[in-house]
Design an enzyme around this catalytic site. Structure first.
Site, PDB file in Angstrom:
ATOM      1  N   PRO A 127       0.815  -1.221   0.000  1.00  0.00           N
ATOM      2  CA  PRO A 127       0.000   0.000   0.000  1.00  0.00           C
ATOM      3  C   PRO A 127       0.852   1.276   0.000  1.00  0.00           C
ATOM      4  CG  PRO A 127      -0.922  -1.593   1.522  1.00  0.00           C
ATOM      5  CD  PRO A 127       0.357  -2.188   1.017  1.00  0.00           C
ATOM      6  N   HIS A 334     -12.632   3.328 -34.800  1.00  0.00           N
ATOM      7  CA  HIS A 334     -13.939   2.682 -34.570  1.00  0.00           C
ATOM      8  C   HIS A 334     -15.028   3.673 -34.145  1.00  0.00           C
ATOM      9  CE1 HIS A 334     -11.597  -1.043 -34.633  1.00  0.00           C
ATOM     10  NE2 HIS A 334     -12.707  -1.735 -34.549  1.00  0.00           N
ATOM     11  N   GLU A 359       5.595  -3.545 -13.964  1.00  0.00           N
ATOM     12  CA  GLU A 359       7.012  -3.979 -14.146  1.00  0.00           C
ATOM     13  C   GLU A 359       7.958  -2.795 -14.223  1.00  0.00           C
ATOM     14  OE1 GLU A 359       6.972  -6.944 -13.649  1.00  0.00           O
ATOM     15  OE2 GLU A 359       5.036  -7.553 -14.426  1.00  0.00           O
TER      16      GLU A 359
HETATM   17  C1  LIG Z   1      -3.131  -4.452 -13.100  1.00  0.00           C
HETATM   18  C2  LIG Z   1      -1.958  -4.397 -12.203  1.00  0.00           C
HETATM   19  C3  LIG Z   1      -1.293  -5.573 -11.873  1.00  0.00           C
HETATM   20  C4  LIG Z   1      -0.219  -5.540 -10.982  1.00  0.00           C
HETATM   21  N1  LIG Z   1       0.375  -6.713 -10.609  1.00  0.00           N
HETATM   22  C5  LIG Z   1       1.360  -6.687  -9.667  1.00  0.00           C
HETATM   23  C6  LIG Z   1       1.930  -7.920  -9.178  1.00  0.00           C
HETATM   24  O1  LIG Z   1       1.578  -9.019  -9.621  1.00  0.00           O
HETATM   25  N2  LIG Z   1       2.879  -7.841  -8.210  1.00  0.00           N
HETATM   26  C7  LIG Z   1       3.313  -6.643  -7.692  1.00  0.00           C
HETATM   27  O2  LIG Z   1       4.165  -6.656  -6.821  1.00  0.00           O
HETATM   28  N3  LIG Z   1       2.784  -5.464  -8.131  1.00  0.00           N
HETATM   29  C8  LIG Z   1       1.823  -5.465  -9.099  1.00  0.00           C
HETATM   30  N4  LIG Z   1       1.282  -4.297  -9.548  1.00  0.00           N
HETATM   31  C9  LIG Z   1       1.756  -3.027  -8.986  1.00  0.00           C
HETATM   32  C10 LIG Z   1       2.692  -2.289  -9.928  1.00  0.00           C
HETATM   33  O3  LIG Z   1       3.914  -2.947 -10.002  1.00  0.00           O
HETATM   34  C11 LIG Z   1       2.812  -0.837  -9.400  1.00  0.00           C
HETATM   35  O4  LIG Z   1       1.566  -0.239  -9.670  1.00  0.00           O
HETATM   36  C12 LIG Z   1       3.944  -0.070 -10.046  1.00  0.00           C
HETATM   37  O5  LIG Z   1       5.187  -0.537  -9.593  1.00  0.00           O
HETATM   38  C13 LIG Z   1       3.852   1.432  -9.739  1.00  0.00           C
HETATM   39  O6  LIG Z   1       3.698   1.647  -8.373  1.00  0.00           O
HETATM   40  P1  LIG Z   1       2.490   2.535  -7.829  1.00  0.00           P
HETATM   41  O7  LIG Z   1       1.249   2.138  -8.552  1.00  0.00           O
HETATM   42  O8  LIG Z   1       2.481   2.444  -6.362  1.00  0.00           O
HETATM   43  O9  LIG Z   1       2.815   3.993  -8.285  1.00  0.00           O
HETATM   44  P2  LIG Z   1       3.772   5.070  -7.523  1.00  0.00           P
HETATM   45  O10 LIG Z   1       5.104   4.483  -7.280  1.00  0.00           O
HETATM   46  O11 LIG Z   1       3.026   5.653  -6.388  1.00  0.00           O
HETATM   47  O12 LIG Z   1       3.922   6.159  -8.668  1.00  0.00           O
HETATM   48  C14 LIG Z   1       2.850   7.007  -9.069  1.00  0.00           C
HETATM   49  C15 LIG Z   1       3.296   7.762 -10.307  1.00  0.00           C
HETATM   50  O13 LIG Z   1       4.459   8.541 -10.013  1.00  0.00           O
HETATM   51  C16 LIG Z   1       5.518   8.159 -10.886  1.00  0.00           C
HETATM   52  N5  LIG Z   1       6.783   8.217 -10.145  1.00  0.00           N
HETATM   53  C17 LIG Z   1       7.131   7.534  -9.021  1.00  0.00           C
HETATM   54  N6  LIG Z   1       8.381   7.833  -8.658  1.00  0.00           N
HETATM   55  C18 LIG Z   1       8.865   8.706  -9.575  1.00  0.00           C
HETATM   56  C19 LIG Z   1      10.117   9.372  -9.780  1.00  0.00           C
HETATM   57  N7  LIG Z   1      11.169   9.163  -8.976  1.00  0.00           N
HETATM   58  N8  LIG Z   1      10.248  10.207 -10.838  1.00  0.00           N
HETATM   59  C20 LIG Z   1       9.222  10.390 -11.697  1.00  0.00           C
HETATM   60  N9  LIG Z   1       8.016   9.799 -11.566  1.00  0.00           N
HETATM   61  C21 LIG Z   1       7.837   8.956 -10.516  1.00  0.00           C
HETATM   62  C22 LIG Z   1       5.197   6.757 -11.369  1.00  0.00           C
HETATM   63  O14 LIG Z   1       5.785   6.480 -12.627  1.00  0.00           O
HETATM   64  C23 LIG Z   1       3.678   6.829 -11.460  1.00  0.00           C
HETATM   65  O15 LIG Z   1       3.327   7.417 -12.689  1.00  0.00           O
HETATM   66  C24 LIG Z   1       0.219  -4.292 -10.453  1.00  0.00           C
HETATM   67  C25 LIG Z   1      -0.425  -3.110 -10.828  1.00  0.00           C
HETATM   68  C26 LIG Z   1      -1.501  -3.157 -11.684  1.00  0.00           C
HETATM   69  C27 LIG Z   1      -2.187  -1.876 -12.051  1.00  0.00           C
END
Ligand SMILES: Cc1cc2nc3c(=O)[nH]c(=O)nc-3n(C[C@H](O)[C@H](O)[C@H](O)COP(=O)(O)OP(=O)(O)OC[C@H]3O[C@@H](n4cnc5c(N)ncnc54)[C@H](O)[C@@H]3O)c2cc1C
Length: 394
Positions: A127, A334, A359
């Protein structure tokens, strides 16, 4: 770079295509609406040997080479990005064990991952921890021969059904990766629904409430968790996603070519309007460019070249952006029909957005790629600054 497929790779691609067109494409929208991937379909891909394709033959798998695995991911991605994510995480768990497991762990888990008896899950995100993944808050304490895990994992693909997870935690300031079985005491999951895309990827929250895991389930050693095990798994994950994006975009293009031939406006089919042709030309060109990057990553992977990691990041970054653009243009072609769930392009668009986040988000890829660019530049500058040895006599 030679990208000609061998006869075996061609034959394998034919089989993957046939499976996807018969068994997946006709039903993928329905699974998306139901937010579920049928166990029967998972059983089918396991039985065909596809799901455990990365497990070497000596452990009972198909031992697919990098290109064949890429072709499989491409075809599955054309059918359903949600199912692709199952292949992605299964591959990541297999890679974690292959690369960082000891021989007992390999013997124990790989044959069952190969047959699909075990469905793998990759549990890194929490989280409070996403992109900054080395700072996970889940704790692991070694007590009397067992690890005790406390924490929560979020957004875990196929977390509703996986029975073996690679879980990342901190132990006395060191990052650890542990193999955690679903039936461990203190382990529970809660389904996540209502996602924008990957709606049938059966996501779950995972709760580790004093979860008890045998000491022998540590992968590598303490301190290797995120950097080594996570690194190898994420690299494999990006590789699968890059190829999957190719398939997704190809699916969006195929749908657009068919639709623009049938739909008529202003007295002629859409495909005879030059602005529609422009969209299609860009879609085709972008897909070809992404395909070249995927083949390049595949060829480096096949040869075990260290530059593979950077080239895979580049392929994932480019292919996911390309898939987002191509699928958005497919919806445009579409018109209103593209916004309806009666056509698959809206699903492609929603799934493509997810590809830009998972990823390692595209911002993370940009940071890695730019940093690499600066490093390369510094090496070149250093070389230029060195006095030249002209080999001649003064
Ligand atoms: C459908 C789905 C499946 C998933 N499956 C898995 C899974 O199987 N296992 C698992 O462990 N995780 C999983 N995830 C999680 C996924 O890996 C994370 O969502 C991802 O790593 C990004 O983390 P966050 O969503 O917390 O975004 P945050 O890290 O909170 O980032 C929010 C935004 O800020 C940007 N950002 C963050 N830091 C910086 C920086 N230093 N400079 C510039 N921009 C920045 C990010 O690019 C993003 O656009 C899944 C997510 C989804 C949506």
């Amino acid at each position: 770079m030679d990208i000609e497929l061998t006869a075996e790779q061609e034959a394998a691609r034919g089989q993957f295509r046939d499976f996807v067109e018969r068994r997946l494409m006709p039903y993928a929208d329905e699974y998306d609406r139901q937010e579920e991937m049928p166990a029967r379909l998972i059983g089918e891909v396991a039985e065909l040997g596809y799901l455990g394709g990365l497990v070497p033959e000596q452990y009972g798998g198909a031992g697919m080479d990098s290109i064949t695995w890429g072709l499989l991911c491409e075809e599955i991605g054309r059918g359903s990005a949600s199912l692709l994510s199952l292949f992605t995480v299964q591959g990541m768990v297999i890679q974690s064990i292959l690369k960082w497991g000891n021989e007992d762990q390999r013997q124990d888990w790989l044959p069952r991952l190969a047959t699909g008896e075990i469905i793998g899950g990759f549990a890194l995100t929490e989280p409070n921890v996403g992109s900054n993944a080395s700072s996970v808050e889940t704790s692991a304490t070694l007590i009397d021969g067992h690890w005790r895990l406390h924490g929560q994992k979020r957004w875990i693909s196929f977390g509703q059904v996986s029975n073996l997870f690679v879980v990342f935690a901190q132990s006395e300031g060191k990052s650890v990766a542990l193999l955690v079985e679903r039936d461990c005491p203190g382990f529970s999951t809660k389904p996540i629904t209502g996602m924008l895309g990957f709606r049938s990827a059966m996501l779950a929250d995972i709760f580790l409430d004093g979860c008890k895991v045998p000491q022998a389930h540590l992968l590598g050693r303490a301190g290797f968790g995120f950097s080594h095990v996570g690194g190898a798994a994420l690299d494999q994950g990006r590789y699968s996603i890059a190829w999957g994006c190719l398939g997704l975009a190809q699916g969006a293009l195929d749908a657009s070519l068919a639709y623009s031939g049938q739909r008529r406006q202003f007295g002629k089919p859409l495909k005879e309007h030059q602005l529609i042709q422009e969209l299609l030309a860009d879609m085709i060109t972008q897909i070809q460019a992404a395909r070249m990057l995927c083949y390049r990553a595949a060829s480096l992977k096949q040869r075990g070249e260290p530059s593979l990691i950077m080239e895979t990041s580049i392929a994932k970054y480019f292919a996911s952006r390309m898939a987002a653009k191509v699928s958005a243009d497919a919806v445009q072609i579409h018109g209103a029909n593209g916004c309806s769930d009666q056509y698959p392009v809206q699903r492609y668009l929603r799934d493509a957005k997810i590809m830009e986040i998972i990823e390692g988000s595209n911002q993370m890829q940009q940071i890695i790629i730019a940093k690499h660019g600066y490093q390369e530049h510094a090496v070149k500058q250093q070389r230029l600054a060195q006095p030249k040895d002209d080999g001649g006599e003064a």
